[in-house]
Enzyme design. Structure first.
Site, PDB file in Angstrom:
ATOM      1  N   ASN A   1       0.882  -1.176   0.000  1.00 29.98           N
ATOM      2  CA  ASN A   1       0.000   0.000   0.000  1.00 29.98           C
ATOM      3  C   ASN A   1       0.917   1.222   0.000  1.00 29.98           C
ATOM      4  O   ASN A   1       1.466   1.579   1.029  1.00 29.98           O
ATOM      5  CB  ASN A   1      -0.890  -0.038   1.258  1.00 29.98           C
TER       6      ASN A   1
ATOM      7  N   LYS B   1       0.241   4.291  -0.447  1.00 32.49           N
ATOM      8  CA  LYS B   1      -0.349   5.542   0.078  1.00 32.49           C
ATOM      9  C   LYS B   1      -0.001   6.703  -0.858  1.00 32.49           C
ATOM     10  O   LYS B   1       0.163   6.479  -2.058  1.00 32.49           O
ATOM     11  CB  LYS B   1       0.095   5.769   1.525  1.00 32.49           C
TER      12      LYS B   1
ATOM     13  N   HIS C   1      -9.593   1.598   4.697  1.00 26.03           N
ATOM     14  CA  HIS C   1      -8.314   1.767   5.400  1.00 26.03           C
ATOM     15  C   HIS C   1      -8.522   2.766   6.543  1.00 26.03           C
ATOM     16  O   HIS C   1      -9.282   3.730   6.404  1.00 26.03           O
ATOM     17  CB  HIS C   1      -7.239   2.274   4.428  1.00 26.03           C
TER      18      HIS C   1
ATOM     19  N   GLU D   1      -6.820   5.134   7.592  1.00 26.27           N
ATOM     20  CA  GLU D   1      -6.541   6.543   7.266  1.00 26.27           C
ATOM     21  C   GLU D   1      -7.739   7.173   6.566  1.00 26.27           C
ATOM     22  O   GLU D   1      -8.021   8.362   6.743  1.00 26.27           O
ATOM     23  CB  GLU D   1      -5.263   6.631   6.410  1.00 26.27           C
TER      24      GLU D   1
ATOM     25  N   GLU E   1      -5.785  -4.611  10.512  1.00 19.37           N
ATOM     26  CA  GLU E   1      -4.778  -3.576  10.720  1.00 19.37           C
ATOM     27  C   GLU E   1      -5.074  -2.837  12.016  1.00 19.37           C
ATOM     28  O   GLU E   1      -5.891  -1.907  12.027  1.00 19.37           O
ATOM     29  CB  GLU E   1      -4.790  -2.592   9.554  1.00 19.37           C
TER      30      GLU E   1
ATOM     31  N   GLY F   1       2.116   2.528  10.710  1.00 20.64           N
ATOM     32  CA  GLY F   1       3.077   3.606  10.543  1.00 20.64           C
ATOM     33  C   GLY F   1       3.728   4.047  11.842  1.00 20.64           C
ATOM     34  O   GLY F   1       4.394   5.074  11.897  1.00 20.64           O
TER      35      GLY F   1
ATOM     36  N   SER G   1       3.047  -1.818  10.452  1.00 25.57           N
ATOM     37  CA  SER G   1       4.491  -1.886  10.712  1.00 25.57           C
ATOM     38  C   SER G   1       5.090  -3.262  10.440  1.00 25.57           C
ATOM     39  O   SER G   1       6.010  -3.686  11.150  1.00 25.57           O
ATOM     40  CB  SER G   1       4.818  -1.402  12.124  1.00 25.57           C
TER      41      SER G   1
HETATM   42  P1  PGA Z   1       2.585   0.420   7.628  1.00 25.13           P
HETATM   43  O1  PGA Z   1       1.142   0.630   6.924  1.00 25.13           O
HETATM   44  O2  PGA Z   1       3.103  -0.897   7.131  1.00 25.13           O
HETATM   45  O3  PGA Z   1       3.395   1.585   7.167  1.00 25.13           O
HETATM   46  O4  PGA Z   1       2.331   0.420   9.093  1.00 25.13           O
HETATM   47  C1  PGA Z   1       0.261  -0.446   6.743  1.00 25.13           C
HETATM   48  C2  PGA Z   1      -0.999   0.074   6.124  1.00 25.13           C
HETATM   49  O5  PGA Z   1      -1.408   1.178   6.457  1.00 25.13           O
HETATM   50  O6  PGA Z   1      -1.623  -0.587   5.278  1.00 25.13           O
END
Ligand code: PGA
Length: 248
Positions: A9, A11, A94, A96, A166, A172, A211
């Site tokens: 992903n 982003k 997601h 976010e 998640e 993140g 992460s």
């Molecule tokens: P990350 O993001 O691996 O940077 O924690 C995962 C995601 O948001 O899908």
């Protein structure tokens, strides 16, 4: 046996040139492996990346999809549009999107439905915040997030979908869920689906995100109900992403 799946992903990162280079490096480094692999690129890079992944094992995905089929919805991208660019997957819900752009369980369910109507496999993200975990609300949050989709489209729609667990507190932040913490929720999700349809529960890919890195992927992927990963930060580097993929 369920097929495993690793999805990047990206982003809102990269440039057209860096995105194309990243994809070329991923394709060049792919070793034979029966697991699925995909990258979810920013919308505007989908046509270019779509050309590069043709006739390769790397599949393409989008990071979102509109909750309506077409019309006066400025700034939105429909499932029909995505399907013109060979998008196999679309992430929906997601955290976010839920946190910064107001996606609700209901609108996420509608996005899920739109994707499927155009033959795109939705990757439904679910997960709890730190506060919810501390208040023992992890499972009830997951129930609500799953129920919104099940109530709209029926359990049978999960026959052609992916679920990404998640935990919001792990995205993140560098704080990965432990293998056991992740497994506990993956197992819970699979049982929740199994209570409604055992065959779908046995088949559905439930992937972990938050992460995930080359250092912790192997342990996570070894857990019984973890079928791969949704990888954010570490998917922006071909070597890290490939290491994660090859550790399945
Ligand atoms: P990350 O993001 O691996 O940077 O924690 C995962 C995601 O948001 O899908």
């Amino acid at each position: 046996m369920r097929q495993s799946l690793v999805v990047g992903n990206w982003k809102m990162n990269g440039t057209r040139a860096s995105a194309e280079l990243l994809v070329k490096d991923i394709i060049a480094g792919l070793e034979s492996n029966n697991s699925g692999i995909a990258v979810c690129a920013p919308y505007v890079y989908l046509p270019g990346i779509g050309e590069l992944v043709k006739n390769t094992r790397l599949a393409l995905g989008a990071q979102n999809v509109a909750d309506k089929p077409s019309g006066a919805f400025t700034g939105e991208i429909s499932a029909a549009m995505l399907s013109e660019f060979d998008c196999k997957y679309a992430i929906v819900g997601h955290s976010e999107r839920r946190t910064y752009y107001g996606d609700t369980n209901e609108s996420v369910a509608a996005r899920f439905c739109q994707a499927q109507e155009k033959g795109i496999i939705p990757i439904l993200c679910v997960g709890e915040t730190l506060e919810q975990r501390e208040e023992d609300q992890t499972f009830s949050m997951i129930n609500e997030q799953l129920d919104a989709v099940i109530n709209l489209t029926g359990i049978a729609s999960f026959d052609n979908a992916v679920i990404a667990y998640e935990p919001v507190w792990a995205i993140g932040t560098g704080k990965t869920a432990t293998d056991e913490q992740a497994q506990e929720v993956h197992q819970y999700i699979r049982k929740y689906i199994a209570a409604q349809d055992q065959a779908i529960a046995d088949k559905i890919q439930i992937i972990y995100g938050g992460s995930a890195k080359p250092e912790n992927a192997k342990g996570l992927f070894a857990m019984l109900d973890i079928d791969g990963g949704l990888i954010g930060g570490a998917s922006l580097d071909a070597e890290s992403f490939l290491k994660i993929y090859h550790s399945i």
